[in-house]
Design a protein around this motif. Sequence first.
Motif: not given
Length: 306
Positions: A215-229
């Motif tokens: 939905a592009k409601v978060t920064d992609p870099i932050v979102g991918n890092r959260n997903w990985a965590m």
Amino acid sequence: MLRFILFFVVIAFAALGLTWLMEQSGHVAIDYANYRVDMAPGMLMLFFIITGILFWFILSMFTKLVMFPVFWDKYGKSRKTKKGLALIEKALIELEDGRADRALAHAVKADMILDRPLLTRPILARAARQQGNHQQAQKVLADMAQSSETRLAGIRGLLDEARSQSDDQSALELARQAFALGDRSKELLEPLLQLEVAQRNWGKAIEVVSAQIKAKVTDPIVGNRNWAMLKVELARGYKEDSNSTKLEYFSEAHKTSPDLIPAATGLVKCLLAIGKKEQAIKVVREGWTRQPHPELFKSLREIVSN
């Protein structure tokens, strides 16, 4: 203006035509029941015109009399609508001014007058909440949640109520309902992620982060890092005998966020467990090149000891 000119043009042509008929010679005779009427063609045409106008006038008056109740009902509804909208305007202004009690009174009246729950109920609930009348606010929001048109707004309002009262379990259930209804707003996804993480529901939390990225409601870099965590936490939840599943999750996390140290160290352990020492060394070397870290050094020592 064009219609006005056209009307006078038609009248002018009709008058010219009638004058021309009046000037023509000849007559028209009508015999009926021992009665005889003689008249000029122009007079006959004038008679038909006058008769037509009278017939139209009588028919118009009859139609208005028959439709009068309908017109009166529409007029009454129009007045009620104007009054209700005026009350809504007052309520909104009073909410902005901090006069929640007066806003609530006007919102209640507007809700009684108008048959527009999409317009009145959210304002009514907001006024009740701002006044501190949470019981009335919850009642209004619960009614909204039962209607297909206002269900999402009602659930969002109940979610805010639950969070304000620190009822995390109810808030989580309501947030999931809003998510299932297709709400992908930042205002929903952020608290939903916090609630899922607090309950250690790593799988559900991963779904939320994926929705944030899509939905592009978060920064992609932050979102991918959260997903990985979250993938790392999901992998840690499996026992040692589930090494293939742990390896899959750690690999996905490391691929998505290569500089995430827990993903790299977890992947190294899984690789060593299945005897893939060379790949483990490669992961440590690449991680150290990106960002030297004590945990990577520990992983290297573990490789050497094995």
